[in-house]
Motif scaffolding. Structure first.
Motif, PDB file in Angstrom:
ATOM      1  N   ARG A 155      38.184  26.841  68.977  1.00 27.86           N
ATOM      2  CA  ARG A 155      37.245  27.411  68.008  1.00 27.86           C
ATOM      3  C   ARG A 155      37.792  28.712  67.420  1.00 27.86           C
ATOM      4  O   ARG A 155      37.728  28.936  66.208  1.00 27.86           O
ATOM      5  CB  ARG A 155      35.891  27.683  68.664  1.00 27.86           C
ATOM      6  CG  ARG A 155      35.080  26.446  68.932  1.00 27.86           C
ATOM      7  CD  ARG A 155      33.812  26.797  69.729  1.00 27.86           C
ATOM      8  NE  ARG A 155      32.968  25.640  69.906  1.00 27.86           N
ATOM      9  CZ  ARG A 155      31.956  25.321  69.092  1.00 27.86           C
ATOM     10  NH1 ARG A 155      31.681  26.081  68.056  1.00 27.86           N
ATOM     11  NH2 ARG A 155      31.231  24.245  69.325  1.00 27.86           N
ATOM     12  N   GLN A 156      38.343  29.568  68.267  1.00 26.07           N
ATOM     13  CA  GLN A 156      38.874  30.849  67.804  1.00 26.07           C
ATOM     14  C   GLN A 156      40.056  30.638  66.862  1.00 26.07           C
ATOM     15  O   GLN A 156      40.174  31.321  65.844  1.00 26.07           O
ATOM     16  CB  GLN A 156      39.291  31.722  68.989  1.00 26.07           C
ATOM     17  CG  GLN A 156      39.644  33.139  68.599  1.00 26.07           C
ATOM     18  CD  GLN A 156      38.460  33.885  68.001  1.00 26.07           C
ATOM     19  OE1 GLN A 156      37.395  33.949  68.599  1.00 26.07           O
ATOM     20  NE2 GLN A 156      38.635  34.454  66.823  1.00 26.07           N
ATOM     21  N   PHE A 170      38.249  29.296  58.771  1.00 26.39           N
ATOM     22  CA  PHE A 170      37.259  28.229  58.657  1.00 26.39           C
ATOM     23  C   PHE A 170      36.167  28.424  59.698  1.00 26.39           C
ATOM     24  O   PHE A 170      36.317  29.224  60.611  1.00 26.39           O
ATOM     25  CB  PHE A 170      37.941  26.867  58.819  1.00 26.39           C
ATOM     26  CG  PHE A 170      39.047  26.677  57.826  1.00 26.39           C
ATOM     27  CD1 PHE A 170      38.775  26.227  56.538  1.00 26.39           C
ATOM     28  CD2 PHE A 170      40.352  27.008  58.156  1.00 26.39           C
ATOM     29  CE1 PHE A 170      39.790  26.101  55.611  1.00 26.39           C
ATOM     30  CE2 PHE A 170      41.372  26.871  57.237  1.00 26.39           C
ATOM     31  CZ  PHE A 170      41.105  26.426  55.956  1.00 26.39           C
ATOM     32  N   GLU A 171      35.080  27.686  59.550  1.00 23.65           N
ATOM     33  CA  GLU A 171      33.946  27.845  60.446  1.00 23.65           C
ATOM     34  C   GLU A 171      33.740  26.568  61.264  1.00 23.65           C
ATOM     35  O   GLU A 171      33.702  25.478  60.711  1.00 23.65           O
ATOM     36  CB  GLU A 171      32.681  28.133  59.657  1.00 23.65           C
ATOM     37  CG  GLU A 171      31.473  28.386  60.521  1.00 23.65           C
ATOM     38  CD  GLU A 171      30.228  28.685  59.698  1.00 23.65           C
ATOM     39  OE1 GLU A 171      29.154  28.766  60.311  1.00 23.65           O
ATOM     40  OE2 GLU A 171      30.314  28.832  58.469  1.00 23.65           O
ATOM     41  N   VAL A 172      33.587  26.749  62.570  1.00 23.44           N
ATOM     42  CA  VAL A 172      33.281  25.612  63.440  1.00 23.44           C
ATOM     43  C   VAL A 172      31.772  25.480  63.489  1.00 23.44           C
ATOM     44  O   VAL A 172      31.064  26.428  63.803  1.00 23.44           O
ATOM     45  CB  VAL A 172      33.853  25.831  64.857  1.00 23.44           C
ATOM     46  CG1 VAL A 172      33.474  24.667  65.766  1.00 23.44           C
ATOM     47  CG2 VAL A 172      35.358  26.000  64.809  1.00 23.44           C
ATOM     48  N   ARG A 173      31.297  24.280  63.160  1.00 18.34           N
ATOM     49  CA  ARG A 173      29.854  24.023  63.076  1.00 18.34           C
ATOM     50  C   ARG A 173      29.297  23.379  64.331  1.00 18.34           C
ATOM     51  O   ARG A 173      28.113  23.126  64.408  1.00 18.34           O
ATOM     52  CB  ARG A 173      29.545  23.139  61.874  1.00 18.34           C
ATOM     53  CG  ARG A 173      30.099  23.649  60.572  1.00 18.34           C
ATOM     54  CD  ARG A 173      29.398  24.813  60.045  1.00 18.34           C
ATOM     55  NE  ARG A 173      28.238  24.392  59.301  1.00 18.34           N
ATOM     56  CZ  ARG A 173      27.361  25.233  58.803  1.00 18.34           C
ATOM     57  NH1 ARG A 173      27.521  26.507  58.973  1.00 18.34           N
ATOM     58  NH2 ARG A 173      26.332  24.802  58.153  1.00 18.34           N
ATOM     59  N   VAL A 212      34.090  21.107  61.249  1.00 25.36           N
ATOM     60  CA  VAL A 212      34.671  22.308  60.646  1.00 25.36           C
ATOM     61  C   VAL A 212      34.231  22.375  59.186  1.00 25.36           C
ATOM     62  O   VAL A 212      34.356  21.395  58.449  1.00 25.36           O
ATOM     63  CB  VAL A 212      36.216  22.280  60.720  1.00 25.36           C
ATOM     64  CG1 VAL A 212      36.809  23.514  60.066  1.00 25.36           C
ATOM     65  CG2 VAL A 212      36.680  22.163  62.165  1.00 25.36           C
ATOM     66  N   GLU A 249      38.693  29.556  63.495  1.00 27.44           N
ATOM     67  CA  GLU A 249      38.057  30.683  62.812  1.00 27.44           C
ATOM     68  C   GLU A 249      39.096  31.701  62.351  1.00 27.44           C
ATOM     69  O   GLU A 249      38.956  32.261  61.247  1.00 27.44           O
ATOM     70  CB  GLU A 249      36.999  31.301  63.710  1.00 27.44           C
ATOM     71  CG  GLU A 249      35.810  30.368  63.886  1.00 27.44           C
ATOM     72  CD  GLU A 249      34.799  30.848  64.914  1.00 27.44           C
ATOM     73  OE1 GLU A 249      34.968  31.929  65.492  1.00 27.44           O
ATOM     74  OE2 GLU A 249      33.824  30.096  65.139  1.00 27.44           O
ATOM     75  N   ASP A 250      40.124  31.944  63.143  1.00 31.47           N
ATOM     76  CA  ASP A 250      41.179  32.864  62.730  1.00 31.47           C
ATOM     77  C   ASP A 250      41.935  32.339  61.503  1.00 31.47           C
ATOM     78  O   ASP A 250      42.500  33.126  60.739  1.00 31.47           O
ATOM     79  CB  ASP A 250      42.168  33.109  63.880  1.00 31.47           C
ATOM     80  CG  ASP A 250      41.566  33.969  64.998  1.00 31.47           C
ATOM     81  OD1 ASP A 250      40.486  34.554  64.794  1.00 31.47           O
ATOM     82  OD2 ASP A 250      42.194  34.027  66.082  1.00 31.47           O
TER      83      ASP A 250
END
Length: 65
Positions: free
Chosen positions: A51-52, A59-62, A5, A55-56
Motif C-alpha cells: 500500500r505504501q 496513487f490511492e489504494v481503495r 487502486v 501511495e508513494d
C-alpha cells in the motif's frame, strides 16, 4: 493479494504501479489491470508495504479487491 487502486488513467500509470510494487523485496510479480483498477501481487509481500509503495508512486489504494 489483490488491491483496488484509483488514479490510474493510462498504461504509464499501470507501469508506475507495477515498478513500485515489484521493487519491494518480497514481491515476485505485480499484475495491474488498468480497466478494473486493480493490482494483484504475487509473493509474500506485506500488505502495508505494498500500500505504501503504491501511495508513494502517487496513487490511492481503495481497499482489497
Amino acid at each position: 493479494m489483490k488491491l483496488k487502486v484509483s488514479g490510474m488513467t493510462c498504461g504509464g500509470c499501470a507501469k508506475s504501479v507495477t515498478r513500485a510494487v515489484e521493487a519491494l523485496p518480497s514481491v515476485e510479480r505485480a499484475l495491474v489491470d488498468l480497466k478494473a483498477g486493480e493490482v494483484t501481487v504475487e509473493g509474500a509481500a506485506d500488505e502495508r508495504a505494498v500500500r505504501q509503495a503504491i501511495e508513494d508512486a502517487g496513487f490511492e489504494v481503495r481497499g482489497a479487491a
